[in-house]
Design an enzyme around this catalytic site. Structure first.
Site: not given
Length: 306
Positions: A65, A224, A220, A217
């Site tokens: 992806k 962060k 990534d 969530m």
């Protein structure tokens, strides 16, 4: 080669489809035959234009992806984020299918939250604290609302204007949303979801009450951070993929002594999930390629049912 356009995948995507595909993917992620390869973080000649490549393979499926973030796109009438999933034919190595999925990716990410909240949150959890007012946060709230009967959604944003916009959007979806400060939201919450680009903790560990489930969530990439590391000492820790979570996810901020379990092992029954109503549980979603491959396969099945 099959091509599914952005318009097609957006039309076919639903929270239900994403939940099924992502649950299957999280289980597949702990299969010894599944491989998740190192994430590639890149950018264009203009460093503000960034992209990520995530790739993997599971029994019967292989691919990658490409997720991109082009901050100047709104000036062109285009979204900042885009996502393209490429499935490879295992037999011959050629491209089997390309699925454009900017909106699909939002469903996929929120589905990981929903699967984990359904698995780890108390059954009577009814107050959600939502940190974040961007595109993804809307999907997170809607996905969590499918697995728990929410009495209240407390929205915490960086600006009053963006917070009010999010509240209005969630109310339009039928969710009981209102703006809140960070401390009040955490102290009231049964479920805390953070969907931000933060690089420092969004709240204090002491604000979180016993029995809360938390989903991070947004972490990534290196640097962060959404959660206070002090909270890790009081909680049970879960993630999508342990190696990746500790490298680029929220648990890059956990010490080497931290015990972290893959949520797929819980779904399989190999590892216990919540064991008491007083436990704090934390799930880190760093986002894994297997999720993208499985949701692309689910979309292709809808395009051309077998």
């Amino acid at each position: 080669m099959k091509l599914v356009t952005e318009e097609q995948s957006a039309r076919l995507a639903t929270h239900e489809l994403a939940y099924r595909a992502v649950r299957e993917a999280l289980i597949a992620a702990v299969d010894p035959q599944t491989a998740s390869f190192p994430v590639v973080l890149g950018h264009s000649f203009d460093p503000s234009n960034r992209f990520t490549v995530k790739s993997g393979a599971a029994p019967g499926i292989v691919g990658l992806k490409i997720g991109s973030y082009w901050p100047g796109n709104p000036e062109r009438g285009l979204p900042r984020h885009s996502s393209t999933i490429i499935l490879i034919d295992e037999a011959i190595g050629r491209i089997k299918a390309v699925v454009e999925g900017g909106q699909l990716n939002a469903y996929r990410t929120a589905a990981a939250d929903a699967v984990t909240t359904d698995t780890l949150a108390r059954k009577d959890a009814e107050v959600l604290a939502l940190f974040g007012t961007g595109h993804q946060a809307r999907y997170e709230a809607a996905a969590v609302a499918r697995v728990r009967a929410l009495r209240e959604v407390l929205v915490v944003g960086r600006s009053a204007a963006s917070t009010e916009t999010m509240v209005a959007d969630l109310r339009a979806l039928g969710l009981p949303a209102r703006p809140s400060g960070a401390e009040d939201a955490c102290r009231a919450a049964d479920i805390i979801v953070a969907a931000t680009t933060a690089r420092e903790p969004l709240f204090e560990a002491d604000w979180v009450k016993p029995g809360t489930h938390i989903s991070s969530m947004g972490s990534d990439a290196t640097g962060k951070q959404e959660l206070p590391p002090a909270l890790f000492e009081r909680a049970r820790l879960f993630c999508d993929l342990c190696e990746q979570s500790c490298r680029i996810g929220e648990f890059q901020h956990a010490g080497p002594e931290a015990r972290i379990e893959a949520i797929g092992s819980v779904l399989l029954g190999a590892v216990p999930g919540r064991t008491s109503d007083g436990e704090i549980t934390i799930f880190d979603s760093s986002g894994i390629a297997v999720q993208d491959l499985f949701i692309a396969r689910a979309i292709l099945a809808e395009v051309a049912p077998t």
